[in-house]
Design a protein around this motif. Structure first.
Motif, mmCIF file in Angstrom:
data_model
loop_
_atom_site.group_PDB
_atom_site.id
_atom_site.type_symbol
_atom_site.label_atom_id
_atom_site.label_comp_id
_atom_site.label_asym_id
_atom_site.label_seq_id
_atom_site.Cartn_x
_atom_site.Cartn_y
_atom_site.Cartn_z
ATOM 1 N N GLU A 4 0.830 -1.204 0.000
ATOM 2 C CA GLU A 4 0.000 0.000 0.000
ATOM 3 C C GLU A 4 0.867 1.259 0.000
ATOM 4 N N ALA A 26 0.924 4.025 -2.918
ATOM 5 C CA ALA A 26 0.712 5.434 -2.592
ATOM 6 C C ALA A 26 1.864 6.291 -3.106
ATOM 7 N N GLY A 66 -9.216 7.761 0.493
ATOM 8 C CA GLY A 66 -8.447 6.601 0.043
ATOM 9 C C GLY A 66 -9.246 5.542 -0.677
ATOM 10 N N SER A 102 -10.715 0.787 -1.338
ATOM 11 C CA SER A 102 -9.672 -0.113 -0.818
ATOM 12 C C SER A 102 -8.305 0.549 -0.774
ATOM 13 N N ASN A 103 -8.264 1.838 -0.399
ATOM 14 C CA ASN A 103 -7.022 2.605 -0.282
ATOM 15 C C ASN A 103 -6.286 2.777 -1.605
ATOM 16 N N GLU A 132 -5.266 6.446 -2.250
ATOM 17 C CA GLU A 132 -4.585 6.979 -1.070
ATOM 18 C C GLU A 132 -3.226 7.533 -1.453
ATOM 19 N N ASN A 172 -1.490 7.789 3.698
ATOM 20 C CA ASN A 172 -1.010 6.450 4.034
ATOM 21 C C ASN A 172 -0.203 6.458 5.326
ATOM 22 N N ARG A 226 -2.643 6.911 8.253
ATOM 23 C CA ARG A 226 -3.382 5.682 8.556
ATOM 24 C C ARG A 226 -2.484 4.652 9.246
#
Length: 284
Positions: free
Chosen positions: A65, A69, A228, A231-232, A235, A240, A243
């Motif tokens: 993730e 990002a 985001g 599902s992000n 983001e 990120n 979070r």
């Protein structure tokens, strides 16, 4: 007598500068150093930090993730930097010409910059979702919609601010150079690309620096516009990091390591961009 005056000035300078230097050290330098230290520890509060070395940094670059990002933020920054600067320069170039109501239009273009990011995000969320509803879509339907929604929002917000900087640069151009170009038979296109733009490089350096750093630091607009979703996938880096630090228990060290990596990336890119544009600056 002169030396006594000099000593008095230095004494008063130190007296007035000391509070500012102390505030800078307490509010920026100390937290920055502590933050770097905490990125090498496992902690929930500052007082219970345990040294873990580069374990947190390994977690940063193994987080898909975060990598997504990072890629999305780089792409977003490139797109917005180009669009904002091209549009802002075009608007500034237009408003420096003789036209009725130029001052009013300048104020109108600058006004979006006065609106806070969270408020702006919710306003554009309503507007864009209202438009996309005609096709049964929304900003959170896919990351593509969210990405271009943020591009539209940020461009609308920042074009007016950059326009002001470009107008100041255009108005400061030496008239004798422009007149010499006209006497030599240069047309408007040649004057723009061969004379105006090279002389405008200091303004371009400032505006490109601001748009690059603002693109990487985008947070509140991202939070308000898409949060985001889905599902992000929409983001950005700042969201990120937020979070990770506040939304995942036991990942405070990883979140702090992400913040350090984020700082290094932004600093390196800003320095490179500044050097590249500064090299092209010329003097009349």
């Amino acid at each position: 007598m002169i030396s006594m005056v000099g000593k008095s000035i230095r004494r008063w300078w130190a007296l007035f500068a000391l509070p500012t230097c102390a505030a800078f050290a307490i509010g920026f330098v100390a937290p920055f150093i502590i933050g770097i230290y905490l990125s090498f520890t496992d902690f929930t509060t500052v007082t219970d930090a345990e040294w873990v070395g580069f374990e947190n940094y390994a977690g940063v670059f193994s987080d898909p993730e975060f990598l997504h990002a990072l890629w999305l933020t780089v792409l977003f920054t490139i797109v917005t930097t180009i669009l904002i600067n091209v549009a802002a320069f075009f608007v500034a170039y237009m408003f420096t010409k003789a036209m009725k109501g130029a001052n009013l239009f300048r104020s109108v273009f600058f006004m979006p910059n006065l609106i806070g990011g969270i408020v702006l995000g919710y306003i554009w969320q309503l507007l864009l979702n209202g438009v996309l509803a005609h096709w049964g879509r929304s900003l959170t339907y896919s990351a593509t919609y969210g990405f271009w929604g943020m591009v539209i929002l940020v461009c609308w917000q920042q074009i007016g601010y950059m326009m002001v900087i470009y107008i100041a640069g255009l108005q400061a151009l030496p008239t004798d150079v422009m007149e010499a170009a006209a006497v030599d038979g240069a047309n408007s296109r040649q004057t723009l690309f061969k004379v105006t733009l090279p002389l405008m490089m200091p303004s371009i350096t400032v505006c490109s620096f601001l748009t690059v750093t603002n693109g990487f630091k985008l947070f509140d607009q991202n939070l308000a516009l898409t949060n985001g979703a889905p599902s992000n996938m929409s983001e950005m880096l700042a969201l990120n990091i937020y979070r990770t630090f506040y939304g995942r228990i036991g990942f405070e060290g990883v979140g702090q390591a992400k913040a350090v990596v984020f700082f290094i990336i932004v600093a390196v890119i800003a320095v490179i961009q500044n050097k590249l544009t500064t090299r092209k600056e010329v003097t009349a």
